[in-house]
Design an enzyme around this catalytic site. Structure first.
Site, short mmCIF file in Angstrom:
data_model
loop_
_atom_site.label_atom_id
_atom_site.label_comp_id
_atom_site.label_asym_id
_atom_site.label_seq_id
_atom_site.Cartn_x
_atom_site.Cartn_y
_atom_site.Cartn_z
N TRP A 111 0.86 -1.20 0.00
CA TRP A 111 0.00 0.00 0.00
C TRP A 111 0.89 1.24 0.00
CZ3 TRP A 111 -4.26 -1.17 -1.99
CH2 TRP A 111 -4.99 -2.29 -1.59
N ASP A 178 -1.75 7.02 6.21
CA ASP A 178 -2.80 6.13 5.72
C ASP A 178 -3.18 5.26 6.91
OD1 ASP A 178 -4.32 4.07 4.67
OD2 ASP A 178 -2.89 3.50 3.10
N LYS A 202 -12.44 -0.98 6.60
CA LYS A 202 -11.81 -1.90 7.55
C LYS A 202 -12.30 -1.68 8.97
CE LYS A 202 -8.67 -2.74 4.10
NZ LYS A 202 -7.87 -1.95 3.16
#
Ligand code: PLP
Length: 372
Positions: A111, A178, A202
């Site tokens: 990511w 993030d 999430k």
């Protein structure tokens, strides 16, 4: 099946949902959303069919923002935005809005790597440290953050590898994070960050909405001409009822987030949730460390409290498929590890009940016993 029956049907084996994302949500958030889809706020019109300019909806937007501010202690000089496009869209919106000449990144997984790739299109992008050498099984430490960077970007929780940055770093330049997979799992000192973003799917809702918490002095700081939608400032209304309403907001996703945050507040907020999360993670890691058939993949000091990764121990590798079937037969869902790590990953986000973790631990014990 009709109505709520499918949530409570006795004919189905109890399932324990360890999916990495989208993932388990609080049942009451799901049920409140089903009710609102039938009839939103007593209007006689369902959530899928209302106008986002309905006063009842404007109230929901205001309450969601207020819950974010309350649960994370977000000061007034930060804007809270709800946007489309997922965390992946923020990979380019962050440099578009913030990168004037140089950005610094910590590379702790794919990511982070994807975020780095997008930043490169906007200017000089330095990777201050990377854990790629050991398949991102740890979080680099002791790196220097360049003082002339416009910002320093970290991924606080590495969903795929089960590593987590357990502290809010001190940074000489605005810290950008993030937090897709650990937002609201632990208290954060928002003041230490210039910008926090992530996809909701999430820990705070379903797919379809992202959050951006940005310090207002960073708005328009890249000096670049931006497409209207890409400019964070666009999404801050002249009136607070216009926040995140420049274009049609994803009302269902935001409503589920609203209900998820109400549930989180009922649990005692982020501090209380952090204690529960630490206990859940400790229970599962203790079994991984005790059980001779399994071994954890993340460096112990960097172990994530959200995503717990483990593989079969040396000598037991051939039993991986068998354990997967064994676990499946006991109702475990979504424990297959990401292909880049292999083995297993149990994602134990806020809404994952303690009972699910205990069931997985029992399953691991039973598997060990069955092989004696
Ligand atoms: C899932 C995830 C993403 C990608 O999110 P999308 O909303 O699908 O773009 C980015 N970063 C992290 C840490 C993630 O866990």
């Amino acid at each position: 099946m009709r109505g709520k029956d499918f949530l409570t049907t006795p004919y189905m084996m109890k399932k324990y949902n360890f999916n990495a994302g989208p993932c388990v949500l609080p049942r009451q958030a799901v049920e409140a959303t089903i009710d609102a889809i039938r009839d939103f706020d007593g209007t006689g019109i369902g959530l899928l069919e209302i106008s986002h300019r309905t006063p009842g909806w404007e109230r929901v937007m205001a309450e969601v923002e207020a819950l974010w501010r309350e649960l994370l202690n977000i000061p007034d000089d930060y804007a809270v935005l709800f946007l489309g496009g997922g965390a992946s869209t923020q990979f380019f919106e962050v440099p578009a809005n913030l990168l004037r000449s140089k950005a610094a990144y910590l590379q702790t997984g794919v990511w982070a790597k994807k975020a780095i790739k997008e930043a490169r299109a906007y200017g000089e992008t330095v990777v201050v440290a990377s854990s790629e050498d050991r398949n991102y099984s740890y979080v680099p430490k002791g790196f220097a953050i360049p003082a002339d960077a416009d910002y320093f970007h970290v991924t606080t929780n590495n969903t795929i590898y089960g590593t987590e940055l357990h502290v809010d770093l001190d940074s000489p330049v605005p810290l950008v994070a993030d937090m897709s997979s650990d937002i609201m799992s632990r208290p954060v000192d928002v003041r230490k960050y210039g910008l926090i973003y992530g996809g909701a799917q999430k820990n705070v809702g379903p797919a379809g909405v992202s959050f951006v918490v940005v310090r207002r002095d960073l708005l328009n700081s890249s000096g670049r001409a931006l497409p209207t939608m890409v400019n964070y400032a666009t999404h801050i209304g002249e009136k607070s009822t216009d926040n995140s309403m420049f274009n049609t907001p994803p009302v269902v996703a935001i409503f589920v987030m609203y209900q998820t945050l109400l549930w989180l507040k009922e649990q005692g907020g982020v501090e209380a949730m952090y204690e529960i999360n630490k206990r859940k993670a400790a229970t599962l890691y203790a079994e991984i460390d005790r059980n001779p058939m399994f071994v954890g993949t993340a460096a112990p000091e960097d172990r994530s409290i959200m995503n717990v990764c483990f593989v079969m121990a040396p000598g037991s590798e051939a039993l991986e498929g068998e354990f997967m079937e064994f676990a499946k037969a006991r109702g475990m869902v979504g424990i297959k590890g990401h292909r880049s790590v292999g083995g297993f990953r149990a994602s134990i986000y806020n809404a994952c009940p303690v009972e699910a973790v205990e069931a997985l631990v029992q399953c691991m014990k039973d598997f060990e016993t069955s092989k004696r």
